[in-house]
Design an enzyme around this catalytic site. Structure first.
Site, mmCIF file in Angstrom:
data_model
loop_
_atom_site.group_PDB
_atom_site.id
_atom_site.type_symbol
_atom_site.label_atom_id
_atom_site.label_comp_id
_atom_site.label_asym_id
_atom_site.label_seq_id
_atom_site.Cartn_x
_atom_site.Cartn_y
_atom_site.Cartn_z
ATOM 1 N N PRO A 25 1.243 -1.517 0.064
ATOM 2 C CA PRO A 25 0.542 0.217 -0.171
ATOM 3 C C PRO A 25 0.716 1.653 -0.304
ATOM 4 O O PRO A 25 1.808 1.114 0.843
ATOM 5 C CB PRO A 25 -0.591 -0.105 1.341
ATOM 6 C CG PRO A 25 -0.091 -1.181 1.917
ATOM 7 C CD PRO A 25 0.403 -1.747 1.232
ATOM 8 N N MET A 26 0.475 2.277 -0.831
ATOM 9 C CA MET A 26 1.210 3.533 -1.508
ATOM 10 C C MET A 26 0.468 4.718 -1.326
ATOM 11 O O MET A 26 -0.099 4.348 -2.729
ATOM 12 C CB MET A 26 2.370 3.230 -2.465
ATOM 13 C CG MET A 26 3.518 2.347 -2.281
ATOM 14 S SD MET A 26 4.711 1.813 -3.532
ATOM 15 C CE MET A 26 4.058 1.495 -4.273
ATOM 16 N N GLN A 79 -6.082 -1.478 3.171
ATOM 17 C CA GLN A 79 -5.143 -1.218 4.586
ATOM 18 C C GLN A 79 -5.860 -0.367 4.811
ATOM 19 O O GLN A 79 -6.217 0.983 4.463
ATOM 20 C CB GLN A 79 -3.945 -0.625 3.756
ATOM 21 C CG GLN A 79 -3.240 -0.689 5.251
ATOM 22 C CD GLN A 79 -1.597 -0.187 5.316
ATOM 23 O OE1 GLN A 79 -1.484 0.992 4.524
ATOM 24 N NE2 GLN A 79 -0.441 -1.181 5.072
ATOM 25 N N CYS A 109 3.427 2.869 9.237
ATOM 26 C CA CYS A 109 3.386 4.642 8.251
ATOM 27 C C CYS A 109 4.549 4.732 9.793
ATOM 28 O O CYS A 109 3.568 5.516 10.421
ATOM 29 C CB CYS A 109 1.915 4.897 8.226
ATOM 30 S SG CYS A 109 1.963 6.603 6.992
ATOM 31 N N HIS A 180 8.406 -5.191 7.365
ATOM 32 C CA HIS A 180 9.211 -3.701 7.011
ATOM 33 C C HIS A 180 10.228 -3.786 7.578
ATOM 34 O O HIS A 180 10.351 -3.408 9.054
ATOM 35 C CB HIS A 180 8.751 -2.216 6.971
ATOM 36 C CG HIS A 180 9.314 -1.690 6.025
ATOM 37 N ND1 HIS A 180 8.829 -0.639 5.099
ATOM 38 C CD2 HIS A 180 11.411 -1.327 6.019
ATOM 39 C CE1 HIS A 180 9.528 0.571 4.694
ATOM 40 N NE2 HIS A 180 10.723 0.011 4.738
ATOM 41 N N ASN A 220 8.754 -7.269 3.456
ATOM 42 C CA ASN A 220 9.402 -6.147 2.483
ATOM 43 C C ASN A 220 9.547 -5.203 2.451
ATOM 44 O O ASN A 220 10.927 -4.926 4.190
ATOM 45 C CB ASN A 220 7.312 -5.691 3.190
ATOM 46 C CG ASN A 220 7.486 -3.498 3.035
ATOM 47 O OD1 ASN A 220 7.027 -2.801 2.946
ATOM 48 N ND2 ASN A 220 7.534 -3.511 1.299
ATOM 49 N N GLY A 221 10.357 -3.975 1.913
ATOM 50 C CA GLY A 221 11.338 -3.515 2.255
ATOM 51 C C GLY A 221 12.861 -3.622 1.109
ATOM 52 O O GLY A 221 13.482 -4.351 1.702
ATOM 53 N N ARG A 244 8.302 0.936 -4.204
ATOM 54 C CA ARG A 244 8.158 1.863 -5.084
ATOM 55 C C ARG A 244 8.586 0.979 -6.188
ATOM 56 O O ARG A 244 8.184 1.623 -7.432
ATOM 57 C CB ARG A 244 8.600 2.570 -4.608
ATOM 58 C CG ARG A 244 9.010 3.507 -3.743
ATOM 59 C CD ARG A 244 9.754 4.045 -2.165
ATOM 60 N NE ARG A 244 10.320 3.521 -1.344
ATOM 61 C CZ ARG A 244 11.902 4.072 -1.718
ATOM 62 N NH1 ARG A 244 12.425 4.629 -1.530
ATOM 63 N NH2 ARG A 244 12.398 2.605 -0.582
#
Length: 356
Positions: A25-26, A79, A109, A180, A220-221, A244
């Site tokens: 989710p971004m 999310q 976040c 993350h 993630n990351g 990304r």
């Protein structure tokens, strides 16, 4: 509660939900239009919405603005951002009624705006509150309730404090965590810096999985290729989430289905992907959506290809103009020589591109 459109009322069986690879989710990136384009490249990858706060769902109008999507986007997870168990449970129930396949709670976040409302990474300091929220959400729905978090915040111990967080939230009923593999520093770093400055610690996530074989642990990351994704899976985690890179270089997703799911890829060339997306784009234009609001998600499609800069420039300079229509998109696509790309757009080349 607003009634969702009839086309959105079918809830997919979460028994079939495969999280092997997902797109993170971004905010402002994983909109419904990006997700629809991603589906031209991969049918199997789990897609996530942008984070939507409980307040937006409960009080924002029209609800379609925050929850609307196209059926083709499944499998699809919503999310949520929030911390009040009652509000989160109500929003989870709404998400299920709209047909989402999963509800994910944002505990990662680092933005100041969400911290002030006890949303996001700051919740890592309150595992009991997260556990209460998860328990309330699970009572309200039959679809999976999952948590996305960091390996810690600020001066927390990446071993002891993360272990305590996972144990408490798991006791509240959560069996799926997407981690993350960076800390979040809530003071002193911007959200952008929090995606890049804190060092990655993949081994901590691997170790967490070894310590909790009964839990689904995703990582993630900083993951940029399918080869790296496969290496993470071979290291023992259950799933991989790409952020990304899947947006800025969407062609990365074009052979996910064959490499990770042993399924047929939807398209073989970038032009095929663009043409597959065209009917959706025409439909969105007919709904009154501005061309640039949709095509901004395709600017990276021809990254590194001859003509790719012309494609991006033409859309960037013209798609926002009043009255811009499908012809602008067609003209931009025509600036990339399809015959030249076709000569190198075999599956083998796709594999090389995603592992380079």
């Amino acid at each position: 509660m607003n009634t969702p459109p009839a086309s959105l009322t079918t809830v997919a069986s979460h028994d079939r939900l495969d999280r092997t690879l997902s797109v993170a989710p971004m905010m402002e990136w994983t909109t419904r239009d990006y997700r629809a384009f991603a589906r031209c490249l991969t049918k199997r990858t789990l897609l996530y919405t942008e984070m939507v706060t409980t307040g937006a769902i409960l009080h924002g109008t029209p609800r379609e603005r925050f929850l609307g999507y196209d059926d083709l986007e499944h499998p699809l997870a919503l999310q949520l951002g929030g911390s009040d168990p009652v509000e989160l449970a109500e929003c989870a129930a709404i998400a299920q009624s709209w047909g989402y396949d999963e509800v994910n709670l944002n505990v990662g976040c680092p933005s100041d705006r969400v911290q002030n409302n006890l949303i996001g990474a700051c919740l890592m300091a309150h595992p009991e509150k997260v556990a209460d929220a998860v328990e309330a959400m699970q009572r309200a729905v039959s679809i999976p309730v999952t948590v996305k978090c960091r390996i810690g915040i600020d001066d927390q111990d990446e071993d002891a404090d993360l272990e305590r967080f996972i144990e408490i939230v798991a006791a509240g009923g959560c069996d799926t965590f997407i981690i993350h593999a960076r800390k979040a520093w809530l003071q002193g770093l911007s959200p952008k810096e929090n995606r890049e400055v804190p060092p990655l610690n993949y081994e901590r996530v691997y170790r967490l999985k070894r310590q909790h074989p009964d839990l689904h642990i995703g990582i993630n990351g900083g993951i940029k290729t399918l080869t790296a994704s496969q290496e993470h899976l071979e290291s023992g985690v259950d799933s991989v989430m790409i952020g990304r890179e899947a947006y800025q270089n969407p062609w990365l997703l074009a052979d996910v289905d064959s490499r990770l799911y042993d399924a047929r890829d939807p398209v073989m060339t970038r032009h095929e992907a663009a043409r597959a997306f065209r009917p959706y784009l025409v439909e969105r234009l007919a709904q009154g959506v501005k061309l640039n609001h949709v095509t901004r998600h395709l600017l990276g499609l021809f990254q590194g290809c001859p003509g790719g800069r012309r494609f991006r420039r033409h859309l960037s300079e013209n798609a926002h103009r009043e009255g811009a229509g499908i012809g602008v998109f067609d003209d931009a696509l025509g600036m990339v020589d399809e015959r030249q790309l076709d000569a190198t757009s075999t599956s083998a080349t796709k594999v090389a591109a995603t592992s380079s």
